[in-house]
Design a protein around this motif. Sequence first.
Motif, PDB file in Angstrom:
ATOM      1  N   LYS A   1       0.924  -1.262   0.060  1.00  0.00           N
ATOM      2  CA  LYS A   1       0.043  -0.075   0.061  1.00  0.00           C
ATOM      3  C   LYS A   1       0.788   1.280  -0.041  1.00  0.00           C
ATOM      4  CE  LYS A   1      -3.709  -2.036   2.759  1.00  0.00           C
ATOM      5  NZ  LYS A   1      -4.639  -2.150   3.977  1.00  0.00           N
TER       6      LYS A   1
ATOM      7  N   ARG B   1      -2.482 -15.104  -2.698  1.00  0.00           N
ATOM      8  CA  ARG B   1      -3.542 -14.602  -1.978  1.00  0.00           C
ATOM      9  C   ARG B   1      -4.018 -13.375  -2.451  1.00  0.00           C
ATOM     10  NH1 ARG B   1      -2.313 -19.672   0.168  1.00  0.00           N
ATOM     11  NH2 ARG B   1      -3.775 -19.830   1.821  1.00  0.00           N
ATOM     12  N   PHE B   2      -3.152 -12.484  -3.387  1.00  0.00           N
ATOM     13  CA  PHE B   2      -3.229 -11.198  -3.843  1.00  0.00           C
ATOM     14  C   PHE B   2      -3.781 -11.439  -5.440  1.00  0.00           C
ATOM     15  CE2 PHE B   2      -0.587 -10.920  -0.387  1.00  0.00           C
ATOM     16  CZ  PHE B   2      -1.334 -10.279   0.612  1.00  0.00           C
TER      17      PHE B   2
ATOM     18  N   THR C   1      -7.168  -9.154  -5.902  1.00  0.00           N
ATOM     19  CA  THR C   1      -7.078  -7.772  -5.237  1.00  0.00           C
ATOM     20  C   THR C   1      -6.096  -6.933  -5.909  1.00  0.00           C
ATOM     21  OG1 THR C   1      -5.838  -8.464  -3.626  1.00  0.00           O
ATOM     22  CG2 THR C   1      -7.940  -8.434  -2.924  1.00  0.00           C
ATOM     23  N   SER C   2      -4.963  -7.584  -6.415  1.00  0.00           N
ATOM     24  CA  SER C   2      -3.783  -6.785  -7.043  1.00  0.00           C
ATOM     25  C   SER C   2      -3.404  -7.372  -8.388  1.00  0.00           C
ATOM     26  CB  SER C   2      -2.682  -6.859  -6.116  1.00  0.00           C
ATOM     27  OG  SER C   2      -2.928  -6.612  -4.590  1.00  0.00           O
TER      28      SER C   2
ATOM     29  N   ASP D   1      -0.005  -4.734   3.229  1.00  0.00           N
ATOM     30  CA  ASP D   1      -0.429  -5.822   2.357  1.00  0.00           C
ATOM     31  C   ASP D   1      -1.492  -5.231   1.576  1.00  0.00           C
ATOM     32  OD1 ASP D   1       1.294  -8.042   2.565  1.00  0.00           O
ATOM     33  OD2 ASP D   1       0.215  -8.968   4.130  1.00  0.00           O
ATOM     34  N   PRO D   2      -1.757  -5.703   0.488  1.00  0.00           N
ATOM     35  CA  PRO D   2      -3.071  -5.248  -0.322  1.00  0.00           C
ATOM     36  C   PRO D   2      -4.315  -5.173   0.488  1.00  0.00           C
ATOM     37  CG  PRO D   2      -1.535  -6.131  -1.649  1.00  0.00           C
ATOM     38  CD  PRO D   2      -1.067  -6.328  -0.564  1.00  0.00           C
ATOM     39  N   ARG D   3      -4.465  -6.289   1.152  1.00  0.00           N
ATOM     40  CA  ARG D   3      -5.701  -6.616   2.016  1.00  0.00           C
ATOM     41  C   ARG D   3      -5.046  -7.462   3.320  1.00  0.00           C
ATOM     42  NH1 ARG D   3      -7.230 -11.838   2.289  1.00  0.00           N
ATOM     43  NH2 ARG D   3      -6.498 -13.399   0.697  1.00  0.00           N
ATOM     44  N   THR D   4      -5.813  -7.289   4.179  1.00  0.00           N
ATOM     45  CA  THR D   4      -5.545  -7.855   5.618  1.00  0.00           C
ATOM     46  C   THR D   4      -5.521  -9.475   5.626  1.00  0.00           C
ATOM     47  OG1 THR D   4      -6.266  -6.045   6.700  1.00  0.00           O
ATOM     48  CG2 THR D   4      -5.774  -8.153   7.926  1.00  0.00           C
TER      49      THR D   4
END
Length: 380
Positions: free
Chosen positions: A208, A294-295, A298-299, A363-366
């Motif tokens: 981020k 995991r991303f 989202t990314s 991280d882009p999301r928790t």
Amino acid sequence: MGTFSFYMPTRLYFGAGSVKRLAKVRLPQGTGLIITGGTSTTRLGYVAKVADTLAEAGHPTVVYNKVQPNPTIEGVRECAALCREQNIAFVVGLGGGSSIDTAKAVAIMATNDGDWWDYIHGGTGGGKRMVNAGLPIVAIPTTAGTGTEADPFTVITNGEEKIGGGGEKCFPTISIVDPDFMMTVPPHLTAYQGFDAFFHAAEGYLAKTANPMSDMFALQAIALIGKSLAAAVKDGSNADARADVALANTLAGFVETLSSCSGEHAIEHALSAFHPDLPHGAGLIMLSKAYWSRFKDTSADRLQAIAHALGRADGDFLAALAELQQACGVDKLRLSDYGVKPEDAGELADNAASTMGALFRVDPRTLSREEIMDIITESI
């Protein structure tokens, strides 16, 4: 676009033969302390070359050569005591990131009260603010992995806590990145270190905290690694490939300064705190597929850009990552090779959160505790 700042008070010299610059740089009068580890820097003549070059400029030196691969607080304390006893004027970190990180911590301990752990934020650290500037630091990396010659951070292990610390007072005064000092690194270590540099850049691009300036350095570092890391692993005498990877590593250090590492590094620090024989870069490689997957939603755009920088036309990041690991011969590594067991996942996840929890926040999301545990177990 957001806002960012960039401060780096380091005079950096890059290129083959640049260690000769030591004969002309400005350093305080007095004795320098060369901080190194293992036997290779002595056996290969690097310690003697640095000492002789400093002698040309009128600087006598003493040597501390007991730095461990995962540098410990005990080593920092011992080296700092030597620093005070010898009335050292400046320190030289010569070797991998462990030697340079130790030099940074020792430089601060030489001029500030208390213990290095007093200045650590996280875990059992004291959270104090560094009051005084440290001794001048000369960073001379002999590996291309940590980027510590170009950032203000240092990673030290205290028992089962491996925590990054530092700040503006930990920037090197002078950094000399001479690829000639990296030509004899064995293939497997070249790969581990190169992937450490890759993940510094890639995590900083994913985080981020990324910004236009860190993105610029990150994508260039990733492109250089994609172009030359496998070649350097295959033929360590390839001077062009070594120089490319060395430059990528330094650029990735800029990324660390401008942006941040992410949760992948927090998890690996916990792993190598509990398993000190686990090379940091190898740990990152083992975690990478599970962590980065995991991303993928989202990314997606960021992962696609990293894949393109690696030379993957279709933008498939996970495929590009797998290809690079295969090309470097590190695709079969598993945490079980170092004694990590599925039942350890909870304790490791908790350690990562308590010691380096700030990295998970970029991280882009928790990631939940359960997801962190899954990342570890999937890597076993």
